[in-house]
Scaffold this active site. Structure first.
Site, PDB file in Angstrom:
ATOM      1  N   LEU A  33      -2.475 -10.650  -8.482  1.00 22.54           N
ATOM      2  CA  LEU A  33      -1.213 -10.148  -9.018  1.00 22.54           C
ATOM      3  C   LEU A  33      -1.471  -9.052 -10.052  1.00 22.54           C
ATOM      4  O   LEU A  33      -0.831  -8.003 -10.029  1.00 22.54           O
ATOM      5  CB  LEU A  33      -0.413 -11.303  -9.622  1.00 22.54           C
ATOM      6  CG  LEU A  33       1.016 -10.936 -10.022  1.00 22.54           C
ATOM      7  CD1 LEU A  33       1.971 -12.027  -9.577  1.00 22.54           C
ATOM      8  CD2 LEU A  33       1.118 -10.728 -11.509  1.00 22.54           C
ATOM      9  N   GLN A  36      -2.381  -5.781  -8.512  1.00 21.64           N
ATOM     10  CA  GLN A  36      -1.220  -5.104  -7.946  1.00 21.64           C
ATOM     11  C   GLN A  36      -0.311  -4.534  -9.024  1.00 21.64           C
ATOM     12  O   GLN A  36       0.255  -3.457  -8.869  1.00 21.64           O
ATOM     13  CB  GLN A  36      -0.435  -6.053  -7.037  1.00 21.64           C
ATOM     14  CG  GLN A  36       0.568  -5.371  -6.172  1.00 21.64           C
ATOM     15  CD  GLN A  36      -0.068  -4.305  -5.287  1.00 21.64           C
ATOM     16  OE1 GLN A  36      -1.182  -4.472  -4.799  1.00 21.64           O
ATOM     17  NE2 GLN A  36       0.609  -3.202  -5.110  1.00 21.64           N
ATOM     18  N   GLU A  37      -0.166  -5.259 -10.104  1.00 22.72           N
ATOM     19  CA  GLU A  37       0.737  -4.827 -11.176  1.00 22.72           C
ATOM     20  C   GLU A  37       0.214  -3.609 -11.931  1.00 22.72           C
ATOM     21  O   GLU A  37       0.977  -2.691 -12.208  1.00 22.72           O
ATOM     22  CB  GLU A  37       0.969  -5.975 -12.174  1.00 22.72           C
ATOM     23  CG  GLU A  37       1.887  -7.062 -11.673  1.00 22.72           C
ATOM     24  CD  GLU A  37       3.343  -6.632 -11.563  1.00 22.72           C
ATOM     25  OE1 GLU A  37       3.733  -5.591 -12.122  1.00 22.72           O
ATOM     26  OE2 GLU A  37       4.108  -7.348 -10.907  1.00 22.72           O
ATOM     27  N   SER A  38      -1.071  -3.608 -12.304  1.00 18.73           N
ATOM     28  CA  SER A  38      -1.551  -2.579 -13.231  1.00 18.73           C
ATOM     29  C   SER A  38      -2.862  -1.918 -12.845  1.00 18.73           C
ATOM     30  O   SER A  38      -3.289  -0.997 -13.532  1.00 18.73           O
ATOM     31  CB  SER A  38      -1.739  -3.204 -14.615  1.00 18.73           C
ATOM     32  OG  SER A  38      -2.829  -4.116 -14.579  1.00 18.73           O
ATOM     33  N   TYR A 143       4.908  -5.731  -1.973  1.00 16.80           N
ATOM     34  CA  TYR A 143       4.267  -6.317  -3.157  1.00 16.80           C
ATOM     35  C   TYR A 143       3.705  -7.705  -2.835  1.00 16.80           C
ATOM     36  O   TYR A 143       2.544  -7.990  -3.127  1.00 16.80           O
ATOM     37  CB  TYR A 143       5.303  -6.397  -4.285  1.00 16.80           C
ATOM     38  CG  TYR A 143       4.836  -7.094  -5.530  1.00 16.80           C
ATOM     39  CD1 TYR A 143       4.158  -6.395  -6.521  1.00 16.80           C
ATOM     40  CD2 TYR A 143       5.097  -8.447  -5.735  1.00 16.80           C
ATOM     41  CE1 TYR A 143       3.742  -7.029  -7.671  1.00 16.80           C
ATOM     42  CE2 TYR A 143       4.681  -9.078  -6.884  1.00 16.80           C
ATOM     43  CZ  TYR A 143       4.002  -8.374  -7.857  1.00 16.80           C
ATOM     44  OH  TYR A 143       3.589  -9.011  -8.997  1.00 16.80           O
TER      45      TYR A 143
END
Length: 186
Positions: A33, A36-38, A143
């Site tokens: 996660l 994917q986020e940052s 996502y």
């Protein structure tokens, strides 16, 4: 051959491992996660106001800090690595407890728990892959696919064992009529 260790780096591994254990989460999922986020950029900021490695929204950060008893939480500290990871992992735990599946929790992390809940079938369980393909928001659908695929690769790197993606996606239970309509989690 691909060198997956280069494509799936493990920065701040100790921090992610610590907070995954603290919140009884799969560290591969937390890393997937965060990737994917940052892309592991500590001071990343989104146009919507999310910040840090786990891209936590200000309202969510305040809510989670209160729920997990994070003392002395200040908004300016949200990009500090340990604070951000504890808030992100704490939020993952809250949505996982509420929704019961990493696939649903990943969708909730991106689009909110009420949407993830609403997108479930009302009459029968669905394979996680089918649920994911029926998410009506293209951004969230993509996502969830990427988070779950990332988690598979991180698990392979960390555990030296490949768990098929289908097993990781699992099955999504049907939506119950008694479930809350509104989120208690931001």
């Amino acid at each position: 051959m691909h060198n997956f260790a280069l494509r799936y780096p493990l920065p701040y591994r100790e921090v992610f491992t610590e907070y995954a254990k603290t919140y009884d989460l799969d560290v591969a999922w937390v890393l997937g996660l965060a990737r994917q986020e940052s892309r592991f950029i500590t001071d990343a900021r989104s146009a919507a106001g999310a910040a840090g490695l786990m891209q936590v929204m200000p309202r969510t950060a305040r809510f989670v800090a209160q729920k997990i008893g994070l003392r002395n939480y200040q908004r300016k500290g949200v990009t500090e690595i340990e604070t951000n990871v504890t808030l992100g992992a704490g939020y993952m735990r809250l949505v996982l407890d509420q929704l019961g599946s990493p696939v649903l929790a990943s969708a909730a992390y991106n689009a909110g728990p009420s949407r993830a809940r609403r997108w479930r079938d009302t009459s029968r369980p669905l394979e996680g892959a089918i649920y994911t393909e029926t998410i009506p928001f293209p951004e969230t659908r993509d996502y969830v696919k990427k988070v779950m695929a990332n988690s598979m690769f991180y698990a392979a790197l960390l555990e030296k064992q490949v768990t098929p993606l289908k097993a990781r996606l699992g099955s999504i239970a049907p939506r119950g009529n008694a479930e809350p309509v509104e989120d208690e989690i931001p």
